[in-house]
Design an enzyme around this catalytic site. Structure first.
Site, PDB file in Angstrom:
ATOM      1  N   MET A  68      40.823  40.611  33.533  1.00  0.00           N
ATOM      2  CA  MET A  68      41.499  41.821  34.255  1.00  0.00           C
ATOM      3  C   MET A  68      41.280  41.531  35.950  1.00  0.00           C
ATOM      4  O   MET A  68      40.346  41.102  36.463  1.00  0.00           O
ATOM      5  CB  MET A  68      40.837  43.139  34.065  1.00  0.00           C
ATOM      6  CG  MET A  68      41.256  43.524  32.665  1.00  0.00           C
ATOM      7  SD  MET A  68      42.931  44.054  32.237  1.00  0.00           S
ATOM      8  CE  MET A  68      43.557  42.286  31.460  1.00  0.00           C
ATOM      9  N   CYS A  69      42.652  41.874  36.314  1.00  0.00           N
ATOM     10  CA  CYS A  69      42.859  41.881  37.916  1.00  0.00           C
ATOM     11  C   CYS A  69      42.278  43.443  38.138  1.00  0.00           C
ATOM     12  O   CYS A  69      42.156  44.174  37.218  1.00  0.00           O
ATOM     13  CB  CYS A  69      44.068  41.577  38.450  1.00  0.00           C
ATOM     14  SG  CYS A  69      44.550  39.887  37.972  1.00  0.00           S
ATOM     15  N   ARG A  70      42.504  43.607  39.391  1.00  0.00           N
ATOM     16  CA  ARG A  70      42.144  45.143  39.819  1.00  0.00           C
ATOM     17  C   ARG A  70      43.145  45.147  40.934  1.00  0.00           C
ATOM     18  O   ARG A  70      43.355  44.675  41.837  1.00  0.00           O
ATOM     19  CB  ARG A  70      40.649  45.557  40.281  1.00  0.00           C
ATOM     20  CG  ARG A  70      39.519  45.060  39.314  1.00  0.00           C
ATOM     21  CD  ARG A  70      40.045  45.733  37.885  1.00  0.00           C
ATOM     22  NE  ARG A  70      39.701  47.199  38.208  1.00  0.00           N
ATOM     23  CZ  ARG A  70      39.833  48.135  36.946  1.00  0.00           C
ATOM     24  NH1 ARG A  70      40.222  47.591  35.854  1.00  0.00           N
ATOM     25  NH2 ARG A  70      39.681  49.383  37.205  1.00  0.00           N
ATOM     26  N   ASN A  85      48.475  44.362  36.764  1.00  0.00           N
ATOM     27  CA  ASN A  85      47.106  44.347  36.253  1.00  0.00           C
ATOM     28  C   ASN A  85      47.137  44.235  34.709  1.00  0.00           C
ATOM     29  O   ASN A  85      47.493  45.024  34.099  1.00  0.00           O
ATOM     30  CB  ASN A  85      46.202  45.467  36.624  1.00  0.00           C
ATOM     31  CG  ASN A  85      44.701  45.428  35.647  1.00  0.00           C
ATOM     32  OD1 ASN A  85      44.229  44.309  35.424  1.00  0.00           O
ATOM     33  ND2 ASN A  85      43.867  46.429  35.829  1.00  0.00           N
TER      34      ASN A  85
END
Length: 292
Positions: free
Chosen positions: A6-8, A148
C-alpha cells in the site's frame, strides 16, 4: 498484483493556504512519517513506503498591490504596481525516487511554500520500476490524480484491455509504467466519453465541478471492474484479481476521493476525512525516527 502493498496519501483543501510542512513534515503522523512508519497498512510485514514520493500543489496568483513611497523609494505619494503573475491553472508537482525521510530538499521546500490545496503521496510500488515518471501525483492541465492500491489482474489481461480501450491522445500521454497512471488515463478517457473535454481551457481555469468528477471516477471504477470480469473464469478463480482503488482527483477547486475494494469480504485500504474551520497542530508523543 500484491494487493497488500500500500502507498499512502494526504490531501489538504481549504480557504486559507497553509505551509506544506504543516501537512508533510511537521505532524506526528505526517506523510513523511508514514513513509517509514505506516501503522494502517494492510501489509504490516512491509512497513515502509520508500519507493519515492511526490507533492502537488496549486499556487494562487498574487493580487494587485499598492506600494507607498516608503516601499518603493519614489517621490510620488503612491504608485500602483501591477505585479500579478499568471501562473496558470496547473499544479506544481515535485517528485523524487529518494525515500521521503531522506530528502532534505523536501523539508526545505515544505517550510517555505504555501498552498490552499495540496496532494502528497509516498509510494510502495506494486507495478512499475523505481523512477520519477512512476511517482504520484500525475497531472493533465489542472487535473491532478493519486492512487493507493492496485488494479487486480493487471498482468493477467486487464492491462491489455485497458490500454487498448483508451483513445490515442490518452495512450500517448502516459510516460510511466504504473497501473495508477493508466487508471488516470482511463479517467480522462471516461471524461471525454461523457462529453467533457479534459483539455477545455475554460474548465481548466474554472473547474469541472465535483459532480462531474464524481461521476467520471465512478465510471472509471466500473470500467476497471469490467476488464477484470472479462478475464477467463479459470484465471479469476486461480489468481488474486481483487482491486484496491483508493483514488483521489482534483481540478484545483474540487476534490473527489474513493475508498473501494472489489471484494465483498476483504477490507478496503483505510481512508479518513475530517473538516473544520481552523488548522492547528496538537501536541502529541514524539515521532518515531526514520530508518538508519
Amino acid at each position: 498484483m500484491s494487493s497488500c502493498d500500500m502507498c499512502r496519501f494526504l490531501i489538504y483543501s481549504g480557504h486559507s493556504p497553509i505551509l506544506l510542512s504543516q501537512l508533510i513534515t511537521s505532524p506526528t503522523h505526517s506523510i513523511l512519517t508514514q513513509s517509514y512508519d505506516s501503522r494502517l497498512r494492510l501489509d504490516q510485514t512491509r512497513p515502509h513506503n520508500g519507493d519515492g514520493f511526490g507533492v502537488g500543489y496549486y499556487t494562487a496568483a498574487p493580487s494587485r498591490q499598492r506600494h507607498s513611497e516608503a516601499d518603493v523609494g519614489l517621490r510620488h505619494s503612491s504608485v500602483e504596481q501591477d505585479d500579478v503573475i499568471d501562473l496558470g491553472p496547473e499544479p506544481c508537482i515535485f517528485t523524487s525516487t529518494i525515500p521521503a525521510w531522506n530528502c532534505r530538499n523536501l523539508e526545505r521546500l515544505a517550510s517555505k511554500t504555501v498552498s490552499p490545496l495540496i496532494f502528497a503521496h509516498v509510494r510502495a510500488s506494486t507495478e512499475g520500476a523505481l523512477s520519477d515518471s512512476n511517482c504520484h501525483p500525475f497531472s493533465r492541465g489542472a487535473l491532478m490524480w493519486m492512487h493507493n492500491g492496485g488494479i487486480g489482474g493487471w498482468k493477467l489481461g486487464v492491462k491489455r484491455r485497458l490500454v487498448t480501450d483508451v483513445a490515442d491522445k490518452w495512450f500517448e500521454m502516459v510516460s510511466g509504467s504504473t497501473d495508477s497512471e493508466w487508471a488516470f488515463a482511463l479517467f480522462l478517457d471516461t471524461l471525454e466519453k461523457m462529453g467533457v473535454d479534459p483539455d477545455d481551457e475554460v474548465k481548466q481555469r474554472n473547474g469541472f465541478g465535483h459532480t462531474t468528477l464524481r461521476k467520471a471516477i465512478l465510471k472509471t471504477i466500473e470500467r476497471i471492474n469490467g476488464y477484470r470480469m472479462a478475464l477467463p473464469e479459470e484465471v479469476r478463480q486461480s489468481s488474486d484479481t481483487r482491486s484496491l482503488l483508493n483514488f483521489a482527483v482534483t481540478d484545483g477547486r474540487s476534490v473527489v476521493c474513493t475508498r473501494y475494494v472489489s471484494s465483498k469480504t476483504d477490507e478496503a485500504a483505510s481512508l479518513f476525512f475530517s473538516s473544520g474551520t481552523d488548522w492547528r497542530e496538537q501536541p502529541s508523543a514524539a515521532k518515531p525516527g526514520p530508518p538508519k
